[in-house]
Design a protein around this motif. Structure first.
Motif, PDB file in Angstrom:
ATOM      1  N   LYS A   1      -7.961   1.676 -35.933  1.00 55.32           N
ATOM      2  CA  LYS A   1      -8.298   0.291 -36.796  1.00 55.32           C
ATOM      3  C   LYS A   1      -9.691  -0.379 -37.081  1.00 55.32           C
ATOM      4  O   LYS A   1      -9.798  -2.011 -38.144  1.00 55.32           O
ATOM      5  CB  LYS A   1      -8.236  -0.457 -35.584  1.00 55.32           C
ATOM      6  N   ASN A   2     -11.094   0.125 -37.126  1.00 55.69           N
ATOM      7  CA  ASN A   2     -11.711   0.073 -37.343  1.00 55.69           C
ATOM      8  C   ASN A   2     -12.767   0.558 -38.290  1.00 55.69           C
ATOM      9  O   ASN A   2     -13.850   0.913 -38.547  1.00 55.69           O
ATOM     10  CB  ASN A   2     -12.920   0.645 -36.147  1.00 55.69           C
ATOM     11  N   HIS A   3     -11.683   1.481 -39.841  1.00 54.04           N
ATOM     12  CA  HIS A   3     -11.867   2.225 -40.652  1.00 54.04           C
ATOM     13  C   HIS A   3     -12.403   0.900 -41.078  1.00 54.04           C
ATOM     14  O   HIS A   3     -12.329   0.310 -42.150  1.00 54.04           O
ATOM     15  CB  HIS A   3     -10.802   2.665 -41.274  1.00 54.04           C
ATOM     16  N   PRO A   4     -13.785   1.922 -42.527  1.00 57.78           N
ATOM     17  CA  PRO A   4     -14.503   0.861 -43.050  1.00 57.78           C
ATOM     18  C   PRO A   4     -13.834   0.324 -44.519  1.00 57.78           C
ATOM     19  O   PRO A   4     -14.227  -0.793 -45.126  1.00 57.78           O
ATOM     20  CB  PRO A   4     -15.840   1.010 -43.361  1.00 57.78           C
TER      21      PRO A   4
ATOM     22  N   GLU B   1      -2.734   3.692 -35.157  1.00 56.85           N
ATOM     23  CA  GLU B   1      -3.355   2.356 -35.504  1.00 56.85           C
ATOM     24  C   GLU B   1      -4.647   2.134 -35.076  1.00 56.85           C
ATOM     25  O   GLU B   1      -5.581   1.631 -35.378  1.00 56.85           O
ATOM     26  CB  GLU B   1      -2.972   1.516 -35.300  1.00 56.85           C
ATOM     27  N   SER B   2      -4.562   2.417 -33.127  1.00 57.90           N
ATOM     28  CA  SER B   2      -5.658   2.339 -32.488  1.00 57.90           C
ATOM     29  C   SER B   2      -7.343   3.232 -33.172  1.00 57.90           C
ATOM     30  O   SER B   2      -8.462   2.834 -32.886  1.00 57.90           O
ATOM     31  CB  SER B   2      -5.509   2.994 -31.201  1.00 57.90           C
TER      32      SER B   2
ATOM     33  N   GLN C   1      -6.819  -1.075 -44.074  1.00 56.99           N
ATOM     34  CA  GLN C   1      -6.833  -1.819 -42.724  1.00 56.99           C
ATOM     35  C   GLN C   1      -5.242  -1.227 -42.983  1.00 56.99           C
ATOM     36  O   GLN C   1      -4.297  -0.717 -43.311  1.00 56.99           O
ATOM     37  CB  GLN C   1      -6.514  -2.803 -43.440  1.00 56.99           C
TER      38      GLN C   1
END
Length: 51
Positions: free
Chosen positions: A22-25, A18-19, A28
């Protein structure tokens, strides 16, 4: 796309995944565990949310 990472205790494997994502464009992400001692316990809401 909603991605749910699952492992037993949600302390290392799924939480780490998840970490990382977490910022994948596009995606989610969330994580949960299956054990009673899991940091975040897997629920039906998680499964409904995930693709």
């Amino acid at each position: 796309m909603n991605i749910l990472f699952v492992c037993s205790r949600n302390k290392w494997r799924s939480a780490t995944a998840e970490s990382i994502f977490k910022n994948h464009p596009i995606h989610q992400v969330r994580s949960a565990g299956t054990e009673p001692s899991a940091r975040i316990k897997l629920s039906a809401k998680h499964l409904t949310w995930a693709d």
